[in-house]
Design an enzyme around this catalytic site. Structure first.
Site, short mmCIF file in Angstrom:
data_model
loop_
_atom_site.label_atom_id
_atom_site.label_comp_id
_atom_site.label_asym_id
_atom_site.label_seq_id
_atom_site.Cartn_x
_atom_site.Cartn_y
_atom_site.Cartn_z
N GLN A 12 0.83 -1.21 0.00
CA GLN A 12 0.00 0.00 0.00
C GLN A 12 0.87 1.27 0.00
OE1 GLN A 12 -2.15 0.98 3.53
NE2 GLN A 12 -3.87 1.92 2.43
N ASP A 34 10.20 -6.45 -4.04
CA ASP A 34 9.06 -7.06 -3.36
C ASP A 34 9.20 -8.57 -3.50
OD1 ASP A 34 6.09 -5.75 -2.49
OD2 ASP A 34 6.09 -7.91 -2.88
N ILE A 35 8.55 -9.29 -2.59
CA ILE A 35 8.58 -10.76 -2.70
C ILE A 35 7.72 -11.22 -3.88
CG2 ILE A 35 6.64 -11.19 -1.11
CD1 ILE A 35 8.43 -13.50 0.04
N TYR A 141 1.81 -7.67 16.12
CA TYR A 141 2.15 -6.51 15.29
C TYR A 141 2.76 -5.41 16.16
CZ TYR A 141 1.30 -2.68 11.93
OH TYR A 141 1.41 -1.62 11.08
C1 AKB Z 1 -3.04 -1.73 10.44
O1 AKB Z 1 -4.27 -1.53 10.57
O2 AKB Z 1 -2.48 -2.78 10.75
C2 AKB Z 1 -2.18 -0.59 9.92
C3 AKB Z 1 -1.66 0.23 11.04
C4 AKB Z 1 -2.48 1.25 11.69
O3 AKB Z 1 -0.54 0.05 11.42
N1 AKB Z 1 -2.95 0.20 9.00
#
Ligand code: AKB
Length: 332
Positions: A12, A34-35, A141
């Protein structure tokens, strides 16, 4: 000639950052990687290499071959998909960043690292979240983003690597779609509104999150990387904000352009829990003070531009489209 390398270039952010970097610094100087195999158009626009960033040997080889001056290290799993595949997320998000910083130390190049509002957690102050505050994220994350911020700071202070970064909010773009994020609804909603006048949202109506239109995000990345290092007290992990809304508020804004638009809600517990652990809004005064960050798009300007750009490409307009849209929503 020294090169600028972009990993995750077909994602993105990369899809818009690569053309912007090429416009600023020359097409031949910006190597997109990119992969995935690139579409033909991407290859025609400048150098492209297929690259798996979890392969240290391949990373070393590409850095050596291109004589790298700066890396925009965008390859990463987003929040929702990282929560479904936490082991892969650690491997991709952290493993590749560590290797990249090691290469930056050895070859003396600058690194841009995109952190996120996901680097915060449920114990962080949720409104106007300060630049320096509690960070105890409870998603994989978030763990990779908070650890990535620390690792960038460590390499900057210990080894003098010019590692800079932003805590990006949800990004909205009419070009490349997001993949696997918690804030993706804010892009899907436009496609569904234009095609079917209807959207089923996976976050609750009152879920407030920070968002940014992609032209502002690209400008923020490029301005930070060009900023005078003498002014940067933080250097890495700057909060950047532009607008803040809930799904209900965005739906109301879209309705100003598409009066028949309707939204309903089928909350996805995984993505809702992630959103509920993130700030409702963040304070970006450090970015404003240290490198003059100013957003240009608010919710009204972003919505008008998204609809203007997407409408000619997406409008179906035939009878039965509204009903087909509802079926499609239900299947997602
Ligand atoms: C996600 O939703 O994972 C990303 C972010 C806010 O890091 N768009």
């Amino acid at each position: 000639m020294r090169h600028i390398l972009v990993t995750g270039a077909l994602g993105q952010i990369g899809s818009e950052l690569v053309p912007a970097l090429r416009a600023a610094y020359g097409a031949d100087r910006v190597v997109a990687t990119d992969i995935r195999m690139p579409p033909r158009a991407a290859v025609e626009q400048g150098p492209f290499d297929q690259l798996d960033t979890t392969d240290p040997q391949a990373l070393r080889e590409i850095v050596r071959r291109h004589e790298v001056e700066a890396v925009y290290h965008l390859s990463a799993l987003l929040s929702a998909v990282a929560e479904e595949k936490p082991q892969t997320a650690w491997h991709v998000n952290m493993g590749s960043l560590y290797e990249m910083l090691e290469l930056a130390r050895q070859h003396r190049f600058a690194v841009f690292f995109p952190s996120s509002i996901g680097a915060f957690g449920p114990t962080t102050p949720r409104d106007r979240t300060p630049q320096d505050t509690i960070q105890r994220p409870n998603t994989m994350y978030g763990v990779t983003k908070a650890a990535g911020e620390l690792l960038c700071d460590y390499y900057a202070h210990r080894f003098g690597v010019d590692a800079r970064g932003l805590r990006l909010p949800g990004l909205i773009s009419h070009r490349a779609p997001p993949g696997g994020g918690t804030t993706d609804y804010a892009v899907h909603i436009f496609h569904q509104a234009i095609r079917y006048r209807h959207y089923t949202c996976f976050l609750g109506a009152d879920t407030s999150l920070d968002m940014m239109y992609m032209p502002d995000a690209i400008r923020a990345i490029m301005e930070l990387m060009a900023a005078d290092p003498g002014r940067l007290k933080h250097r890495n992990a700057f909060n950047v904000a532009a607008m803040n809304f809930t799904p209900a508020r965005l739906a109301a804004e879209i309705r100003k352009h598409i009066p028949a638009f309707a939204i309903d809600y089928e909350v996805d517990p995984l993505r809702q829990a992630i959103a509920d652990s993130w700030p409702r809004s963040i304070d970006d005064s450090a970015a404003r003070a240290e490198w003059d960050w100013r957003p240009r798009y608010d919710i009204a300007a972003m919505t008008a531009d998204m609809i203007r750009e997407l409408q000619p490409r997406l409008r179906l307009g035939g009878p039965g489209d509204a009903a087909r849209g509802r079926d499609q929503d239900a299947a997602r």
